[in-house]
Design an enzyme around this catalytic site. Sequence first.
Site, mmCIF file in Angstrom:
data_model
loop_
_atom_site.group_PDB
_atom_site.id
_atom_site.type_symbol
_atom_site.label_atom_id
_atom_site.label_comp_id
_atom_site.label_asym_id
_atom_site.label_seq_id
_atom_site.Cartn_x
_atom_site.Cartn_y
_atom_site.Cartn_z
ATOM 1 N N CYS A 45 -10.376 -8.116 11.191
ATOM 2 C CA CYS A 45 -11.762 -7.740 11.288
ATOM 3 C C CYS A 45 -11.919 -6.678 12.369
ATOM 4 O O CYS A 45 -12.731 -6.666 13.267
ATOM 5 C CB CYS A 45 -12.120 -9.136 11.833
ATOM 6 S SG CYS A 45 -14.123 -9.357 11.754
ATOM 7 N N GLN A 48 -13.484 -1.916 8.735
ATOM 8 C CA GLN A 48 -13.328 -2.155 7.239
ATOM 9 C C GLN A 48 -13.594 -3.658 7.106
ATOM 10 O O GLN A 48 -14.251 -4.255 6.037
ATOM 11 C CB GLN A 48 -12.002 -1.885 6.637
ATOM 12 C CG GLN A 48 -12.152 -0.302 6.312
ATOM 13 C CD GLN A 48 -12.890 0.024 5.173
ATOM 14 O OE1 GLN A 48 -13.676 -0.443 4.538
ATOM 15 N NE2 GLN A 48 -13.510 1.456 5.369
ATOM 16 N N ARG A 68 -4.690 -13.720 13.578
ATOM 17 C CA ARG A 68 -3.358 -14.197 14.250
ATOM 18 C C ARG A 68 -3.792 -15.060 15.394
ATOM 19 O O ARG A 68 -4.818 -14.896 16.102
ATOM 20 C CB ARG A 68 -2.506 -13.217 14.625
ATOM 21 C CG ARG A 68 -2.043 -12.609 13.611
ATOM 22 C CD ARG A 68 -0.920 -11.463 14.158
ATOM 23 N NE ARG A 68 -1.819 -10.229 14.822
ATOM 24 C CZ ARG A 68 -1.209 -9.569 15.791
ATOM 25 N NH1 ARG A 68 -0.120 -9.691 16.115
ATOM 26 N NH2 ARG A 68 -2.204 -8.837 15.872
ATOM 27 N N ASP A 108 -2.484 -0.189 7.955
ATOM 28 C CA ASP A 108 -1.297 -0.218 7.167
ATOM 29 C C ASP A 108 -0.065 -0.520 7.449
ATOM 30 O O ASP A 108 0.885 -1.313 7.061
ATOM 31 C CB ASP A 108 -1.255 1.467 6.834
ATOM 32 C CG ASP A 108 -2.147 1.881 5.966
ATOM 33 O OD1 ASP A 108 -3.058 1.074 5.479
ATOM 34 O OD2 ASP A 108 -2.361 3.154 5.849
ATOM 35 N N HIS A 132 -5.718 -0.374 0.412
ATOM 36 C CA HIS A 132 -4.994 0.917 0.274
ATOM 37 C C HIS A 132 -3.523 0.284 -0.046
ATOM 38 O O HIS A 132 -2.919 -0.797 0.215
ATOM 39 C CB HIS A 132 -4.846 1.675 1.697
ATOM 40 C CG HIS A 132 -3.866 2.788 1.898
ATOM 41 N ND1 HIS A 132 -3.735 3.671 0.678
ATOM 42 C CD2 HIS A 132 -3.034 3.237 2.545
ATOM 43 C CE1 HIS A 132 -2.782 4.668 0.957
ATOM 44 N NE2 HIS A 132 -2.506 4.201 2.006
ATOM 45 N N SER A 414 -6.384 6.969 10.718
ATOM 46 C CA SER A 414 -5.595 5.907 10.840
ATOM 47 C C SER A 414 -4.164 6.696 11.327
ATOM 48 O O SER A 414 -4.078 7.665 11.025
ATOM 49 C CB SER A 414 -5.274 5.228 9.316
ATOM 50 O OG SER A 414 -4.442 6.511 8.354
#
Lengths: 493, 488
Positions: A45, A48, A68, A108, A132, A414
């Site tokens: 969260c 994006q 988590r 990523d 992605h 990123s």
Amino acid sequence: MANYFNTLPLREQLNQLSVAEFMDISEFADGVSALKGKKIVIVGCGAQGLNQGLNLRDSGLDVSYALRKEAIEQKRDSWKNATDNHFTVGTYEDLIPTADLVSNLTPDKQHSSVIDAVMPLMKMGATLSYSHGFNIVEEGKQIRKDITVIMIAPKCPGSEVRAEYLRGFGVPTLIAVHPENDPQGKGLAEAKAYCVGTGGHKAGVLRSSFVAEVKSDLMGEQTILCGLLQTGSILSFDKMIEKGIEPGYASKLVQYGVEVITEALKQGGITAMMDRLSNVAKIKAFEISEELKAIMRPLFQKHQDDIMSGDFSRTMMEDWANGDKKLLEWRAATGETAFEKTPAGDVKIREQEYFDHAVFMVSYIKAGVELAFETMVEAGIKPESAYYESLHETPLIANTIARKKLFEMNRVISDTAEYGCYLFDHACKPLLADFMKTVDTDIIGKDFNEGKDMAVDNQELIAVNEAIRTHPVEKVGTVLRTAMTAMKAIKTA
Amino acid sequence: MIHSVVHIAQLSLQYAHHVVLDGLNWQIHRGEHWLIGGKSGSGKSALARALAGLEKTSGIVQLFFDNTSPLPPRALYVSNWYQFTNLEGDRNFYYQQRYNKQQKDDTLTVYAELAHYAKAKNLWLEEVEQYLALFDFADLKNTQLIELSSGEHKKLQLIKALWLKPQLLIIDEPYTGLDKSSRKMLNGYFDKLAAAGVHLVLITNDADLPGCINRFAEIEHGRLKQLDSVLDLSKDAGRVQKTLPLFLKEKPNVSAEVMVHMENIHVRYGDKVVLKDISWTIRAGEKWLLQGPNGSGKSTLLSLINGDHPQAYANHIHLFGQRRGSGESIWDIKERLGIISPEIHWYFDKTAKVWQAVASGFYDSIGLFRQPSYDKQQKVNQLLEFFDLTEYKDRVITTLPLGKQRLVLLARTIIKNPPLLILDEPCQGLDHDQTEHFNTVVDELCGFGKTLIYVGHYETHLPSCLEKKMILEKGEVKTIQDITELVY
């Protein structure tokens, strides 16, 4: 895990690389119905994750967040983002087994471990979506065969995804279905519905493939474009200081200039950007950009080759495994550059001045965008995909520089983009060293038109205009931009 | 010898090809406190800004400050429109942003903003407390700027102005959005400032003024024309009665007998309770007045109805017969209601043209993203004609006088003939006549079965169709009553 792309025969590589179909809005007539009443669980969260989730819920879909255990127990930002907006939040164990669609919107780098944790909990026949495709293509993650794998990649930061949706519009989006994981043939319908849920269908959707998205994104956003703007900013700034331009002015001209210049690019392509210059300046900029393209072309090709072969992602993942050693070293070095440390001066710079006083920057951006596009297309990527990852992305990245310079750009985009950016920057600067010796303040720092009688040769101007306007990136850009005309101009300070 | 405070001679100002001020002369002497009023678009704000040195003009503008006074020798202009930026310096907000929660702060807090201001203007930060108290603002110190309502923004502007106490204080529309008690307090305070040596210039058509105001003027043909009293101010030409376009006389398609049903609504941000235990039922065709002091939660309550507030999903709300969060999209909701509010106006696309802005109402979008059908285009044209806006149709909305801008937004709101109309302080910033005009239109519109929720502070400035009233106070329902009976 083997690099997925490298396991494919050439025929299939080319086949997947060349998926690029610009979709008509009529293809989205079913709205969100393919996901209506289904349970969507978003993992992660951040920007994006939260903003896509807010949009999907406001489109009438059932959204909750799996985080988590530690993130929940320690009430981390992701937990606060989700609970403050009154979403249901639970652990993977709580929520994943109930999900019809799991949307992985974690960074990523975490994809592999997230998928390892999530996949065993997913119910039979559920769908897994990404924004992605790195994990699937470069890391070669194998997904259970009963699971459908799709991608919905909004080509804008999360905050814009939300802002544009609430205006009643959306942001340009890539969607894809992974051919290895579409057992029920529902992938495309769900990807389209998800895209409608985020508002993307109103702003132009490109049907792509995981392979095409990754290979073009790694080349464009994640390597060349950030690197290009970083190198251009630093070289421009250093040159101005060397030649005695006031540092506050130089800093502002670069920091906000990249945004102002690329705003013209966004609205009307290279043509519009170049048309902002006077005729004499345009001819000069054209000449410089041709020279820059010749110098930089081998570097662009090398990056593209490394991306296609998987070398780029392999070395990057080695650095991940090595505690980000290279990344952190380069990050520290960037923080120490004179450009980064010199605050923008309290001087007024008129909008037109950002062009007239920075002919070099205009030339350099033209060279970089065209080269990125050309190199991608040469490598088998379709012009539509290449457009998104060259011209379209450049203003978005420039916007982050205008906010807080290079540090902000590298923070926001990123970790992968940051890595690629430094890699490019370190190779590009030495390459341009000789060229930079020829640069003076007439093309960076001062008004190029000053003291000139502004006369040009008709034939020369016609030829230059013709060359700019007929470049392939302009042809595909004209078509794609009509679908995005309503995109809001990014405001400039 | 009479001491001058301001000497203006031959002041001229043009916007593009439009002459605003044309050789204007004006003297402000010590002890004078001016009101500048008159027709909209006559150049009042331009003159005020020129006086503060904020416009490029030709002619003479001289300010003579009193060097013996303890007050700062400067002129301060307080704009009729508040502004703030986010932490990254851009102004790219959307109006629902104050309801969307993210972990990072988007804007400064009130206190941080005041600290900046203190530093920039050489003020003692400790001193601000008394001004915060005046406006009942102390609780808002840690609130982010983006979370303030429009009335609260106005108060913040005034707090800064009163705190600085400049020798010349120019305030453009000082009362916009203020609730009744704040307004009364403010007028009392203006008198105190005047006694302490501040010279006031107020730009307003309001007749309810502080006692210290002793000079009156308006602008005619670009020049100052002094008047005897506030009663002599020229008024905008009355509106010629026109018949409502046919498509607005059609009874809207009402899908449910109960339009809005809320049960025990709670909204909180962290520890801050914004709405507490509110229940409200609005039946089709009812005309409601919603009132409450600034910051009492009115806009938040309405945002739950119009689909803008994420906490609607956590509350028991039925809209148009359907439970919120049962698969409807916010666009399904917005399709059935029309809303205008100071926030929507503030955040509205600054580049939008009048025609496009009205047409975008068909799609509930900020910005027009598709070509409307012929039928829809005709409706836009008819409505612009009805509002006397045809001559402005190609103008950028923000270049119109405020009153006209509001009419454009009203037109945008009703273009789709929605069954429910939400007008949140629609007349904020409008003068008495403009307000009356606006409310007459609202009465006409609501005669055909529409449901209405109207927010307004002043009883004398309301449409006559209203029949029920709910008053909020500190996020709770204070009263619900019929108001039609009171008329008999």
